[in-house]
Scaffold this motif. Sequence first.
Motif, short mmCIF file in Angstrom:
data_model
loop_
_atom_site.label_atom_id
_atom_site.label_comp_id
_atom_site.label_asym_id
_atom_site.label_seq_id
_atom_site.Cartn_x
_atom_site.Cartn_y
_atom_site.Cartn_z
N GLY A 30 71.27 -20.60 -48.92
CA GLY A 30 72.38 -21.46 -48.51
C GLY A 30 72.04 -22.27 -47.28
O GLY A 30 72.35 -23.46 -47.20
N THR A 31 71.39 -21.64 -46.32
CA THR A 31 71.02 -22.33 -45.09
C THR A 31 70.07 -23.49 -45.37
O THR A 31 70.19 -24.57 -44.77
CB THR A 31 70.38 -21.36 -44.09
OG1 THR A 31 71.34 -20.35 -43.74
CG2 THR A 31 69.94 -22.08 -42.82
N LEU A 32 69.13 -23.30 -46.29
CA LEU A 32 68.19 -24.37 -46.62
C LEU A 32 68.93 -25.56 -47.23
O LEU A 32 68.60 -26.72 -46.93
CB LEU A 32 67.12 -23.86 -47.58
CG LEU A 32 66.12 -22.88 -46.95
CD1 LEU A 32 65.21 -22.30 -48.02
CD2 LEU A 32 65.29 -23.55 -45.87
N ALA A 33 69.91 -25.30 -48.08
CA ALA A 33 70.70 -26.39 -48.65
C ALA A 33 71.48 -27.10 -47.54
O ALA A 33 71.59 -28.34 -47.52
CB ALA A 33 71.66 -25.85 -49.71
N HIS A 34 72.02 -26.33 -46.61
CA HIS A 34 72.75 -26.92 -45.49
C HIS A 34 71.82 -27.75 -44.60
O HIS A 34 72.21 -28.82 -44.11
CB HIS A 34 73.41 -25.82 -44.65
CG HIS A 34 74.42 -25.02 -45.40
ND1 HIS A 34 74.83 -23.77 -44.99
CD2 HIS A 34 75.09 -25.28 -46.56
CE1 HIS A 34 75.71 -23.30 -45.85
NE2 HIS A 34 75.88 -24.20 -46.80
N ALA A 35 70.59 -27.26 -44.40
CA ALA A 35 69.64 -27.99 -43.56
C ALA A 35 69.30 -29.34 -44.16
O ALA A 35 69.20 -30.35 -43.44
CB ALA A 35 68.37 -27.16 -43.37
N ALA A 36 69.12 -29.38 -45.47
CA ALA A 36 68.83 -30.66 -46.13
C ALA A 36 70.00 -31.62 -45.98
O ALA A 36 69.81 -32.81 -45.71
CB ALA A 36 68.53 -30.41 -47.60
N ALA A 37 71.22 -31.10 -46.14
CA ALA A 37 72.41 -31.95 -46.01
C ALA A 37 72.58 -32.44 -44.58
O ALA A 37 72.94 -33.61 -44.35
CB ALA A 37 73.65 -31.18 -46.46
N CYS A 38 72.32 -31.57 -43.60
CA CYS A 38 72.43 -31.97 -42.20
C CYS A 38 71.40 -33.04 -41.85
O CYS A 38 71.71 -34.00 -41.14
CB CYS A 38 72.27 -30.75 -41.29
SG CYS A 38 73.69 -29.64 -41.25
#
Length: 271
Positions: A82-90
């Motif tokens: 989940g964090t990796l998906a959030h990092a890409a979005a950020c």
Amino acid sequence: MSTPLRIAIAGASGRMGRMLVEAVLAAPDCQLAGALDVPGSPALGQDAGAFAGRDTGVPITSDLTAGLANAQVLIDFTRPEGTLAHAAACAAAGVKLVIGTTGFSEAQKAEIRGHAERTAILLAPNMSVGVNVVMRLLDQAARALSQGYDIEIIEAHHRHKVDAPSGTALAMGETVAAALGRDLKDCAVYGREGVTGERDPSTIGFATIRGGDIIGDHTVLFAGTGERIEISHKSSSRAGYAQGSLRAARFLATRASGLFDMGDVLGFKAA
């Protein structure tokens, strides 16, 4: 008065997420700007402050675009995927990211470094200011006790924690190993059973305890002849992690890009 720092929280309905929401709401220089949770969460659509009887006007959503729309910084204590998906979005949206998630593989850490070329990211296995001061002490202790002392790391967490050893225990091991000129991958011992033979003095041992509602206890033991030195940190509340996360968010607010850790926030590297 300066404009409040707009912060979004990932995993907003979880134990740590709720602590972070409370911390943001209590900080006069911060504003809750978004609240994220996984699809299917029963908390979706609820006000992010409902658990505390607060009306924040910020609904919990699984829509990353909506959750980040008004945020300057996202604080994330979830799971690696989940964090990796959030990092890409950020990175795509220009939102700064504070990561307290643990359990990343080396490949996943490399992915985070790539996103940090586009936005400012702080990655730390433990956001507690006290824990990071302990890391500093461990570096000094390991250098002074480099000969004649066996090193063991004991950590304890609640029954719900899914990774072991904890990210904090591993970071402590890496700190000690680096101070001794070693690579933790080559000297760590994660379990002992049966006839193991005498202890190799060049190793760093780990012991893991899981049970109850233990927030997080860590002890590094330097066992010599006739004496033992123990450097410990014990958490009685997640509040310390939340307050450290806000310090990290304030630090990132003045950075455009790059990968940082709590050593940067506390000024240890400058010193």
